[in-house]
Design a protein around this motif. Structure first.
Motif, short mmCIF file in Angstrom:
data_model
loop_
_atom_site.label_atom_id
_atom_site.label_comp_id
_atom_site.label_asym_id
_atom_site.label_seq_id
_atom_site.Cartn_x
_atom_site.Cartn_y
_atom_site.Cartn_z
N ILE A 132 94.42 -8.61 33.73
CA ILE A 132 94.27 -8.78 35.25
C ILE A 132 95.34 -9.45 35.66
O ILE A 132 96.11 -10.34 35.05
N ASP A 133 95.74 -9.11 36.90
CA ASP A 133 96.97 -9.47 37.74
C ASP A 133 96.60 -10.31 38.70
O ASP A 133 95.57 -10.29 39.28
N GLY A 134 97.28 -11.21 39.25
CA GLY A 134 97.29 -11.84 40.53
C GLY A 134 98.55 -12.79 40.80
O GLY A 134 99.65 -12.33 40.55
N THR A 135 98.25 -13.81 41.66
CA THR A 135 99.64 -14.51 42.09
C THR A 135 99.16 -16.12 42.12
O THR A 135 97.91 -16.34 42.06
N ALA A 136 100.30 -16.81 42.04
CA ALA A 136 100.12 -18.23 41.89
C ALA A 136 101.05 -18.64 43.13
O ALA A 136 102.14 -18.17 43.42
N ARG A 137 100.38 -19.91 43.57
CA ARG A 137 101.51 -20.54 44.67
C ARG A 137 101.54 -21.82 44.31
O ARG A 137 100.53 -22.47 43.92
N ARG A 168 101.26 -28.31 40.33
CA ARG A 168 100.07 -27.78 40.70
C ARG A 168 100.22 -26.43 41.22
O ARG A 168 100.93 -26.11 42.22
N LEU A 169 99.34 -25.54 40.78
CA LEU A 169 99.50 -24.08 41.02
C LEU A 169 98.15 -23.59 41.61
O LEU A 169 97.26 -24.21 41.21
N GLU A 170 97.97 -22.79 42.49
CA GLU A 170 96.43 -22.18 43.06
C GLU A 170 96.82 -20.82 42.60
O GLU A 170 97.63 -19.90 42.96
N VAL A 171 95.57 -20.40 41.62
CA VAL A 171 96.04 -19.13 41.34
C VAL A 171 94.92 -18.29 41.81
O VAL A 171 93.60 -18.64 41.92
N ARG A 172 95.30 -17.15 42.16
CA ARG A 172 94.30 -16.02 42.78
C ARG A 172 94.55 -14.70 42.08
O ARG A 172 95.64 -14.44 41.68
N LEU A 173 93.49 -14.28 41.29
CA LEU A 173 93.50 -12.97 40.43
C LEU A 173 92.75 -11.98 41.25
O LEU A 173 92.04 -12.11 42.01
N TYR A 213 95.28 -25.10 39.09
CA TYR A 213 95.79 -25.06 37.68
C TYR A 213 96.85 -25.87 37.77
O TYR A 213 97.91 -26.01 38.41
N TRP A 214 96.68 -27.06 37.21
CA TRP A 214 97.64 -28.30 37.12
C TRP A 214 98.42 -28.36 35.73
O TRP A 214 98.02 -28.33 34.65
N VAL A 215 99.86 -28.40 35.77
CA VAL A 215 100.62 -28.56 34.40
C VAL A 215 100.39 -30.06 34.27
O VAL A 215 101.05 -30.67 34.96
N LEU A 216 100.03 -30.32 33.26
CA LEU A 216 99.84 -31.99 32.93
C LEU A 216 100.72 -32.31 31.97
O LEU A 216 101.35 -33.61 32.19
N ALA A 253 103.38 -26.13 26.93
CA ALA A 253 103.00 -26.77 28.19
C ALA A 253 101.42 -26.99 27.97
O ALA A 253 100.60 -26.37 27.01
N VAL A 254 100.87 -28.17 28.61
CA VAL A 254 99.50 -28.41 28.63
C VAL A 254 99.18 -28.20 30.13
O VAL A 254 99.68 -28.76 30.96
N VAL A 255 97.88 -27.40 30.33
CA VAL A 255 97.57 -27.12 31.75
C VAL A 255 95.96 -27.37 31.57
O VAL A 255 95.27 -27.23 30.64
N GLY A 256 95.45 -28.04 32.79
CA GLY A 256 94.20 -28.29 32.93
C GLY A 256 93.64 -28.18 34.32
O GLY A 256 94.44 -27.82 35.19
N VAL A 257 92.43 -28.37 34.57
CA VAL A 257 92.09 -28.29 35.89
C VAL A 257 91.29 -29.69 36.23
O VAL A 257 90.74 -30.34 35.46
N PRO A 258 91.14 -30.04 37.48
CA PRO A 258 90.91 -31.47 37.84
C PRO A 258 89.34 -31.67 37.42
O PRO A 258 88.81 -32.54 36.75
N SER A 259 88.59 -30.58 37.42
CA SER A 259 87.07 -30.80 36.93
C SER A 259 86.79 -30.80 35.74
O SER A 259 85.78 -31.39 35.17
N GLY A 260 87.93 -30.63 34.77
CA GLY A 260 87.70 -30.42 33.48
C GLY A 260 87.05 -29.61 32.56
O GLY A 260 86.80 -29.59 31.41
N ARG A 261 86.59 -28.38 33.41
CA ARG A 261 86.17 -27.59 32.65
C ARG A 261 86.89 -26.38 32.18
O ARG A 261 86.41 -25.55 31.46
#
Length: 176
Positions: free
Chosen positions: A90-95, A101-106, A115-118, A127-135
């Motif tokens: 799947i393709d998309g973009t990140a801003r 901090r990135l906002e990913v749209r696929l 998408y947070w680079v921790l 790299a370690v990446v997470g989301v604030p919700s922890g999901r």
């Protein structure tokens, strides 16, 4: 449907959806922060998923990779994995929305993933990446195999931000 499942798998969306776990893999009372010194240009290139927090539809997925590159509106994103002998893509973009901090749209997916680079090592190799919700959360590496010291550092970062390390699962990275 397959595109939507792969999108949720690889994006780690934090919006309510039957495709992602409603539960959090981290103590959401623990503070979480993205890195301030993030360099989007150095983050571009191929990353191999070394480990992630499991979701039901990821079962059987291996050789998961993300490729980031320049795009007119930010960063291009191509996510792939091998499942049942087939490559899913799947393709998309990140801003970039803030430091680390990135906002990913696929493509074809109505959800946006925070998408947070921790953490990223000095050489932008791990790299370690997470989301604030922890999901969702990932350990990524530039090579399919990760040195033990960087894997341990990545695990410590996840633990520091409240992630439950007992639920972190290795992602097979091999030809099979």
């Amino acid at each position: 449907m397959r595109r939507l499942i792969l999108a949720a798998l690889l994006a780690g969306c934090s919006t309510e959806s039957p495709l992602i776990p409603a539960e959090s893999y981290r103590d959401t009372d623990a503070p979480i922060a993205s890195i301030a010194s993030f360099d989007p240009a150095r983050f571009q290139g191929r990353w191999y998923e070394i480990a992630s927090y499991p979701v039901p539809f990821q079962s059987g997925c291996r050789n998961t990779q993300a490729l980031y590159g320049p795009a007119p509106q930010g960063i291009s994103v191509t996510n792939t994995c091998l499942k049942s002998g087939r490559t899913l893509r799947i393709d998309g973009t990140a801003r970039v929305t803030g430091p680390g901090r990135l906002e990913v749209r696929l493509d074809g997916v109505p959800l946006v993933a925070p998408y947070w680079v921790l953490w990223v090592d000095e050489g932008y190799r791990t790299a370690v990446v997470g989301v604030p919700s922890g999901r969702a959360g990932w350990i990524l590496n530039r090579e399919p195999a990760i040195p033990a010291d960087r894997l341990e550092a990545a695990r410590r970062i996840l633990a520091f931000y409240g992630y439950d390390l007992s639920r972190l699962r290795a992602t097979p990275q091999n030809a099979g």
